[in-house]
Design a protein around this motif. Structure first.
Motif, PDB file in Angstrom:
ATOM      1  N   ILE A 272       1.009  -1.278  -0.328  1.00 56.99           N
ATOM      2  CA  ILE A 272       0.596  -0.189  -0.031  1.00 56.99           C
ATOM      3  C   ILE A 272       1.029   0.700  -0.012  1.00 56.99           C
ATOM      4  N   ARG A 273       2.048   1.087  -0.598  1.00 55.70           N
ATOM      5  CA  ARG A 273       2.690   2.081  -0.459  1.00 55.70           C
ATOM      6  C   ARG A 273       2.267   3.390  -1.169  1.00 55.70           C
ATOM      7  N   GLN A 274       1.613   2.685  -2.087  1.00 55.92           N
ATOM      8  CA  GLN A 274       0.753   3.849  -3.261  1.00 55.92           C
ATOM      9  C   GLN A 274      -0.157   5.002  -2.576  1.00 55.92           C
ATOM     10  N   GLU A 275      -0.197   4.182  -1.515  1.00 55.34           N
ATOM     11  CA  GLU A 275      -1.301   4.473  -0.747  1.00 55.34           C
ATOM     12  C   GLU A 275      -1.235   5.767  -0.221  1.00 55.34           C
ATOM     13  N   LEU A 276       0.055   5.717   0.746  1.00 52.75           N
ATOM     14  CA  LEU A 276       1.160   6.912   1.446  1.00 52.75           C
ATOM     15  C   LEU A 276       2.323   8.213   0.353  1.00 52.75           C
ATOM     16  N   CYS A 277       1.550   7.514  -0.698  1.00 53.45           N
ATOM     17  CA  CYS A 277       2.514   8.838  -1.357  1.00 53.45           C
ATOM     18  C   CYS A 277       2.743   9.758  -0.724  1.00 53.45           C
ATOM     19  N   TYR A 287      11.264   1.083   4.620  1.00 52.44           N
ATOM     20  CA  TYR A 287      11.371  -0.204   3.978  1.00 52.44           C
ATOM     21  C   TYR A 287      10.156  -1.111   5.682  1.00 52.44           C
ATOM     22  N   GLY A 288       9.797  -0.743   6.133  1.00 55.11           N
ATOM     23  CA  GLY A 288       8.734  -1.120   6.925  1.00 55.11           C
ATOM     24  C   GLY A 288       8.026  -1.675   6.378  1.00 55.11           C
ATOM     25  N   ASN A 289       6.555  -2.221   7.334  1.00 54.75           N
ATOM     26  CA  ASN A 289       5.505  -2.876   6.732  1.00 54.75           C
ATOM     27  C   ASN A 289       4.760  -1.805   6.432  1.00 54.75           C
ATOM     28  N   CYS A 290       3.727  -2.013   4.926  1.00 54.47           N
ATOM     29  CA  CYS A 290       3.031  -0.899   4.317  1.00 54.47           C
ATOM     30  C   CYS A 290       2.038  -1.498   3.295  1.00 54.47           C
TER      31      CYS A 290
END
Length: 348
Positions: A272-277, A287-290
């Motif tokens: 979900i990195r794209q959700e937290l840009c 590098y943590g949980n996403c």
């Protein structure tokens, strides 16, 4: 034929220089705060003093990745796991085996000719593995080849984060002065959902299952054929993950033989990195949980009987609904922060 792996030594590898002054106890990501461990084995055909080179690289990589040299602890206020940046180091195991990689088919045989447990690191007696963040084992073979196996906790890494850390380790082992991607901790950037604290005792225990272990070989030619067919029929692209997940889900559904109207589901986590840009640093390095959980459900008859491209479409649509699921989770939707039902019809 049996082969013996000898674990010659186990030592703690500490950072090669002092940790930064701001290395205080750090909270874990709100996305994932429960202990869990995963492992991986990498196979190399040859190398020059791999044990020495990798041990030195581990000491170097722990400088920018200083939390990895710490230990997991519980926050005294809410009981959630956090990282104490103690600098104690990671467990490094030096091992050897009395065969060549060719003797064990380069670890491609099904099942493995050397149990994976012998190649994966494990802490020495008296050490609580639940507190450890990272362990690594280098096993040298008679042919000059070697394996690098590691275990890490999901509290600190997700899959992408693990890959970033291992890439940094390999870069330093090859002689780079510093990793090409600068790591950032930044756990506080992950939003906190509008939900009450989760008490694990409120959830029913996961039922105990006797698992059957299988290795499934899916040829790349078959994957390419399905991707081409998917594009022709759906007018869309699909990923290798979509196809492999669909194939395993369909094969398992056919194998367990539930009634055609019974529900079956597949559970997996997605990035979900794209959700937290907006929250995460623009340059990457987190590098943590996403991750967030995705569950796709259908009837047994549909999954077992429909063409693979249709099952692949279901998996793809489940992934595409991730943005809405994550938004509901942040808003406190109880259906998004409870564990899904785990039963015989569920594949994780």
């Amino acid at each position: 034929m049996g082969f013996t792996v000898t674990k010659n030594s186990q030592t703690l590898v500490v950072p090669s220089s002092r940790r930064p002054p701001d290395a205080s106890p750090s909270p874990s990501s709100t996305v994932f705060r429960w202990s869990g461990c995963s492992g991986m084995i990498h196979v190399f055909g040859r190398g020059v003093e791999p044990t020495k080179v990798i041990r030195e690289a581990v000491a170097k990589v722990l400088v920018p990745y200083y939390p990895v040299a710490g230990r997991l602890t519980e926050d005294t206020d809410d009981g959630q796991l956090q990282v104490a940046c103690t600098g104690e180091g990671v467990w490094f195991t030096e091992a050897s085996v009395d065969c060549s990689l060719e003797d064990v088919s380069y670890l491609r045989s099904k099942p493995l000719m050397i149990p994976k447990e012998e190649l994966l690191p494990s802490p020495p007696g008296g050490v609580d593995h639940k507190d450890l963040i990272f362990m690594i084992q280098v096993t040298q073979f008679k042919c000059g080849g070697f394996t690098v196996a590691h275990k890490n906790t999901h509290v600190v890494f997700d899959g992408i984060g693990t890959g970033q850390f291992i890439t940094a380790l390999s870069e330093l082992a090859r002689g780079l002065v510093q990793p090409t991607v600068e790591p950032v901790w930044c756990r506080e950037a992950i939003p906190t959902p509008n939900i009450p604290p989760i008490n694990m005792s409120d959830f029913p225990a996961i039922p105990s299952f006797v698992f059957e272990h299988r290795i499934l070989d899916i040829p790349l030619d078959d994957i390419r054929r399905v991707r081409k067919q998917f594009m022709e029929e759906m007018g869309l692209r699909c990923s290798v993950f979509d196809i492999v997940s669909a194939k395993i889900w369909q094969s398992r559904t056919r194998a367990i033989g539930l009634p055609s109207d019974a529900d079956v589901s597949v559970n997996f986590t997605a990035n979900i990195r794209q959700e937290l840009c907006k929250e995460l640093p623009a340059g990457g390095g987190y590098y943590g949980n996403c991750i967030h959980n995705v569950t796709v459900k259908a009837t047994s008859g549909r999954i077992a009987g429909e063409p693979l491209v249709e099952v692949t479409k279901l998996v793809k649509e489940g992934k595409e609904g991730l943005s809405a699921k994550f938004a509901r989770w942040l808003q406190g939707d109880p259906s998004e922060h409870r564990f899904g039902k785990i039963d015989y019809g569920t594949m994780c």
